[in-house]
Structure formats: structure tokens, C-alpha cells
Design an enzyme around this catalytic site. Structure first.
Site, PDB file in Angstrom:
ATOM      1  CB  SER A 182      -0.903  -0.001   1.232  1.00  0.00           C
ATOM      2  OG  SER A 182      -1.514   1.265   1.397  1.00  0.00           O
ATOM      3  CG  HIS A 183       0.335   4.581  -2.606  1.00  0.00           C
ATOM      4  ND1 HIS A 183      -0.220   3.547  -3.314  1.00  0.00           N
ATOM      5  CD2 HIS A 183       0.989   5.344  -3.515  1.00  0.00           C
ATOM      6  CE1 HIS A 183       0.079   3.685  -4.598  1.00  0.00           C
ATOM      7  NE2 HIS A 183       0.804   4.766  -4.746  1.00  0.00           N
ATOM      8  CB  SER A 184      -1.288   4.471   3.625  1.00  0.00           C
ATOM      9  OG  SER A 184      -1.561   4.337   5.002  1.00  0.00           O
ATOM     10  CB  SER A 191       1.856   3.781  -8.587  1.00  0.00           C
ATOM     11  OG  SER A 191       1.253   4.285  -7.426  1.00  0.00           O
ATOM     12  N   GLY A 218       3.727   6.320  -0.283  1.00  0.00           N
ATOM     13  CA  GLY A 218       4.452   5.841  -1.462  1.00  0.00           C
ATOM     14  C   GLY A 218       4.651   4.348  -1.333  1.00  0.00           C
TER      15      GLY A 218
END
Lengths: 204, 216
Positions: B9-11, B69, B42
Site C-alpha cells: 500500500s501507499h500508506s 502504482s 508511497g
């Protein structure tokens, strides 16, 4: 003038400077349609590239691009990391262990970069992504490296400009739907900026 | 030896939360969160690569992701493994996919099985229609909620039988936790269970036992 690993590294360093100079512009573009991190992520990634190249320059142009690729993959958290990382990695593979970059190798590298980005991101021309800049750039031809890069940079910028009226179909901007129209795609813009920096370096 | 999971995950918080939620129904599955990059939002290629190694127990690793992404980072991490066939990125909704994958992995399913369980996690649509099956009344406190549903899925592992559960005019595949949950069977609910295939009697027997001891 032969284009060896040092020349390629110098071009990458000038591209890193260009990204730093345009960091805020890329942030603004990405804030309009995405999550706003493109300028910062790319600047951060190229900062690590700059540090690595200032420490030591690999032996071949291909090895320089591979170093750029692995650094961007590891250090850029947004989509730009895997996308540009894959682009530079495929370009590096196209160059093989040649000690100097030639016009033919450059054409092959640009095409390999495009096919890598398409494979990674599954975007097509018209989706309002960096593919809209990279696709026309990969068609650039010429007899010298400088000619090819100059043509590629101009084609990339025209391709980036063509994203303005488009409705995004890939990436974070696609969540905006129709509202993404009227904005320049940040990834297409950064692709044009990078190629422009490479062209400038080749012409000096 | 079970399939392990990696939540990309981004988080960092999101990855940890999803891992926590999925682990509740899969106590023996290694679920490794890989979220955030250097304390910010990110996805971190190195962290994902490390998470794949930690989750690898020899049966393979399934990676779930939050946004596009993160999928690219996950794809890259898998492609650059020594043996890319030992891990796979699953196209599934993150939360539902992680829960379905965790339950499938807990049941001892193969990597392919875990992937298909996650990928079909959003098949929440239950069919209309009644089945003529064996009737059971749920006497446990909360009806067919998440843990009983995953117990049903686990009980059916390894059996060669198609099992369907009907409640209030809707029919669910008994091998899908989320499908079963979508029936919304409350405490005291009357369900019909129909099984076909060579192991149908054993499947019914196992479900009868589960219900008789209130899924405990």
C-alpha cells in the site's frame, strides 16, 4: 565526439538539475489532477541518482542507465518509480555492454524504453499519460545522437501538450474523469523535460 | 506450510490495518504489510522485496495492492525475484481480496487457489433462488458472520463437492467467505445446504457438525 559512459552520466546529471528546477511546476501539475507528489518524488529520486553518479560513474553507458533505473525504482514511491525505472532498465538492456552510445543504439534504447513503460503501466496513446510524450519521441530518427534527441525532445513536448484536452484513462487522474480535461499531464511533461535535458547535453 | 501474503500500500497504516484484519481470520498465515516509503506515502520496492522473503514459507506468496502504482511496484518486485513463479500479484479489491486470500491460505490452499479466492472476492452477488437441500437452524449467537463463514470454507477444503447455501431466497457458494457473508444470515436463521459431487455426503456432514457446535 564519442558518447561514452561519462558523457551519458553528464547528461543524466543535467537531467537531474532540470527536474530540480521544474520540481514546483511538476508538483502544481500533479496537484491539479493527481496526488501532487510527482515533482517531489522525481526530484527525490534524481537526487539519489545524482549522489550515486557523483560518487562513481559505471563503466558503460548501459551500466549508467541501469544505475539510474535501480535508483529510481528503489527511491521513487509513486508510479514514476516503476515506470521510469522500467524505461531506463529496458534502455540499459538495449545498450548492452557497448562502450559508446551510437545513433542506432539510441534509437533502439528509446523504443525499448517505450515498450517497457507500456508493458508496466498498460497505458495507450491518448490515455493522458507519459506514453503520450514517449510514443512520438520513440519515433525520432536522425544521423547523430544530438539530432535524434533534439527531434525526440520536440516530439515529446508536442505529445505532452496534446494531453491537455484529454480525459485521463490511466493513473490517479483517471478518478477525476471529465474533470481531468484541460490539464497538462505531469508524467508527459516530465518525460519531455528529461528528453529536452538529454538533447541539450548532446548539443553541447 | 501455507501461502504467505504481502499487503502493498501507499500508506503504512493502511497496509498494517489490512494485514491486521485479514490475520483475524487466518491465525497461521504469515501476512506482511509493506506500506509507505520512508515514513511518507508511497510504495517501497525494497520493502516489498523484503516482505516477500518474510512471507515466503515455501508454498508461495500472494501480493495484494491498493492503487495502480502499488501494482507496478509489486509487479517489479515479483519479476526481479530469483524465481518469479514463487509469488504472484493478485488483481483484487484490497480489503475483500486480502480477507479471502487469508482464509484460503489458512485452509492450506495452493498459491493458485489463494489467488483465485482473492480475485473472486468481489463476487458478492448472490443468486436468487431456493435450493432443495438439508435445512439447518443457526443457533450460535451472531449468525453466519465472518468467523463462522470462514469455518465453513475451511471445513470444505479438500472435498470434491459443490456446496451451496440458501437463505431467504438467495443462494451463495459455500466456498466463498464473502459470498456467504453476503447472505446476511442472522442468529436463528434457517438455511438450506445442498451439495453435489463425490464428497457431497461428507461436505454435508462437516457443515452439520459445525452448526451443531455453533461453529466453535
Amino acid at each position: 565526439m564519442p558518447c561514452d559512459a561519462k558523457s551519458v552520466a553528464a547528461a543524466v546529471l543535467s537531467a537531474a538539475d532540470t527536474i530540480t528546477a521544474h520540481r514546483d511546476e511538476l508538483v502544481r501539475l500533479d496537484q491539479a489532477v493527481g496526488d501532487g507528489d510527482h515533482g517531489e518524488n522525481l526530484n527525490r529520486g534524481f537526487g539519489f541518482v545524482r549522489a550515486a553518479l557523483e560518487k562513481s560513474i559505471p563503466d558503460t553507458p548501459g551500466a549508467v542507465l541501469k544505475l539510474v533505473a535501480t535508483t529510481l525504482i528503489a527511491k521513487v514511491g509513486g508510479a514514476a518509480g516503476p515506470l521510469y525505472g522500467t524505461a531506463f532498465l529496458r534502455a540499459a538492456t538495449a545498450l548492452g555492454d557497448a562502450s559508446e552510445l551510437t545513433a542506432d543504439l539510441l534509437v533502439a534504447a528509446l523504443r525499448a524504453a517505450l515498450s517497457g513503460v507500456v508493458a508496466r503501466g498498460k497505458a495507450e496513446p491518448g490515455d493522458k499519460t507519459m506514453v503520450d510524450a514517449l510514443t512520438p519521441a520513440a519515433d525520432a530518427t536522425g544521423t547523430t545522437i544530438a539530432d535524434i534527441l533534439t527531434a525526440a525532445a520536440a516530439a515529446a513536448q508536442a505529445g505532452a501538450d496534446s494531453t491537455v484536452p484529454l480525459v485521463a484513462r490511466k493513473g490517479r487522474a483517471s478518478y477525476l474523469g471529465e474533470r481531468s480535461a484541460g490539464h497538462l499531464d505531469p508524467g508527459a511533461r516530465s518525460t519531455a523535460l528529461l528528453l529536452n535535458a538529454f538533447a541539450k547535453a548532446a548539443n553541447t | 506450510m501455507r501461502v504467505g501474503l504481502v499487503v502493498v500500500s501507499h500508506s503504512a497504516k493502511l497496509a498494517e490495518g489490512v494485514a491486521e484484519l485479514a490475520a483475524q481470520m487466518a491465525p497461521d498465515v504469515v501476512i506482511v504489510p509493506a506500506g509507505g516509503l520512508d515514513g511518507t506515502l508511497g510504495t517501497d520496492y525494497d520493502a516489498v522485496t523484503t516482505a516477500i522473503s518474510s512471507a515466503q514459507r515455501g508454498a508461495g506468496v500472494a501480493l495484494l495492492y491498493d492503487l495502480g502504482s502499488a501494482k507496478m511496484t509489486a509487479d517489479l518486485a515479483v519479476e526481479t525475484l530469483g524465481d518469479p513463479s514463487t509469488a504472484a500479484v493478485v488483481d483484487a479489491p484490497l480489503v475483500e481480496g486480502a480477507v479471502a486470500a487469508a482464509v484460503a491460505a489458512q485452509a492450506g490452499g495452493s498459491l493458485d487457489y489463494v489467488i483465485s479466492a482473492a480475485a473472486s472476492a468481489l463476487a458478492l452477488e448472490v443468486d436468487d433462488g431456493e435450493l432443495n437441500g438439508t435445512e439447518f437452524v443457526l443457533t450460535n449467537e451472531l449468525g453466519l458472520h465472518a468467523r463462522p463463514a470462514s469455518a465453513v470454507v475451511r471445513a470444505l477444503t479438500g472435498l470434491d463437492a459443490d456446496v451451496a447455501v440458501t437463505y431467504a431466497g438467495k443462494t451463495a457458494d459455500a466456498r466463498s467467505v464473502l459470498n456467504l457473508l453476503a447472505l446476511g444470515v442472522p442468529a436463528g436463521g434457517r438455511i438450506q445446504v445442498a451439495a453435489t459431487g463425490p464428497d457431497a455426503p461428507e461436505a454435508l456432514n462437516r457443515i452439520a457438525n459445525l452448526i451443531a457446535r455453533d461453529f466453535s
